[in-house]
Write an enzyme that holds these catalytic residues in place. Structure first.
Site, PDB file in Angstrom:
ATOM      1  CE  LYS A 187      -3.882  -1.042   0.454  1.00 40.28           C
ATOM      2  NZ  LYS A 187      -2.602  -1.697   0.800  1.00 40.28           N
ATOM      3  CB  THR A 244      -0.729  -2.068  -2.673  1.00 40.97           C
ATOM      4  OG1 THR A 244      -0.732  -1.052  -1.674  1.00 40.97           O
ATOM      5  CG2 THR A 244      -0.973  -3.404  -2.014  1.00 40.97           C
TER       6      THR A 244
END
Length: 329
Positions: A187, A244
């Site tokens: 990620k 994120t």
């Protein structure tokens, strides 16, 4: 399991210590830097790494790592690329103890996951992972969030959830160590790409599309490595991506945004005092994807921008020009 030791006095280690101390846990944190130990013990604030967060006075900081290792549970909060070196001098002291790795990344030198490094250095330790959508500053200030705690089996994971649960940090148990780590690591690379889109001014629709396809990349790699696709629907996958890939608080997203705006890597990294783990993970993924035969075009594009000199706008154009395929592949 009553006492908790935190190895690593950076922002994330301090935030976890604060969260758990506020929930009544007995807590010792080890830091390498004398100024961190002094600040925590005297001013009750980690001024170098987590300024502005007043810490629970019960948190005790130390330079003596063995004082921390006497705890029932050890949280390893060192950066991913330094985890192995951190484990070597303490491998005997952590035998048969739950070692909860709180770093997200893939070891560049070996292409291995964090628990693989742990098992090679300390094979008798009990491996676990804590990962999910969290910003240290928010967790330290007592704002609510949730994480995945993964272990080899459900019983161990559930026991650690009970031991580490905080009033403002809700853990969910998983027995998928591989999937949890792949989600938490990759990620960061997708977040760099998402930041690039933001920096280029390509819009929220483009960013949403990229993040969705990024999740497909993560799931493909996780399955190829023996993980479960459904794991990525939880905090360690979708949850972490949502956070994120959408906030300038993310070191990875903000780095990608700066690249999209035309700044160089030297300019960006020179202004930071913390690790941007996605930079390292992108390099590791280039080899891992090839070895596993997994198609990861977004990760490859980020790697090409970071290490190969490809212009950010050219990378995004190349992604848009890829052949059309069925969703889910």
């Amino acid at each position: 399991m009553k006492t908790i030791g935190v190895i690593g006095g950076g922002a994330w280690g301090t935030a976890l210590a604060q969260c758990m101390a506020e929930s009544g846990r007995a807590l010792t944190i080890w830091a390498m830097e004398d100024e961190v130990v002094s600040a925590i013990n005297t001013a009750h604030e980690n001024t170098p790494f987590l300024p502005g967060v007043k810490l629970n006075p019960s948190i005790r900081a130390t330079n003596d790592i063995h004082a921390t290792l006497a705890s029932d549970i050890i949280l390893m909060v060192t950066p991913a690329q330094y985890l192995r070196a951190s484990l070597r001098p303490i491998k005997d002291a952590i035998a048969n103890k739950p070692i909860v790795i709180c770093a997200k990344g893939i070891e560049i030198s070996t292409g291995k996951l964090m628990t693989d490094a742990l098992m090679e250095e300390a094979p008798s330790a009990i491996p676990a992972i804590l990962t999910g959508p969290t910003f240290a500053a928010e967790i330290g200030r007592g704002l609510p969030s949730a994480v995945t705690i993964a272990a080899r089996d459900s019983k161990t994971a559930e026991g650690l959830c009970d031991a580490l649960a905080c009033r403002t940090l809700r853990p969910y148990a998983s027995d998928d160590l591989v999937g949890a780590q792949v989600g938490g690591s990759v990620k960061n690379v997708i977040a760099i790409a998402s930041g690039m889109i933001h920096g280029l001014g390509l819009g929220d629709s483009a960013r949403a599309a990229l993040v969705t396809r990024g999740l497909a990349e993560i799931a493909r790699l996780a399955v190829a490595m023996g993980g479960k696709r459904e794991t990525l629907m939880g905090m360690c996958g979708m949850g972490d991506l949502m956070l994120t890939c959408s906030s300038m608080q993310s070191r990875n997203f903000s780095l990608g945004a700066a690249l999209g705006e035309g700044k160089t890597m030297d300019e960006i990294l020179g202004a930071r005092n913390s690790v941007t783990e996605g930079v390292y993970t992108a390099r590791a993924l280039a080899t891992m994807a090839k070895d596993k035969g997994v198609d990861m075009p977004i990760s490859a594009a980020v790697h090409a921008c970071l290490d190969g000199g490809l212009a950010v706008r050219d990378a995004m154009t190349a992604l848009l020009e890829r052949p059309i395929k069925a969703e889910g592949k």
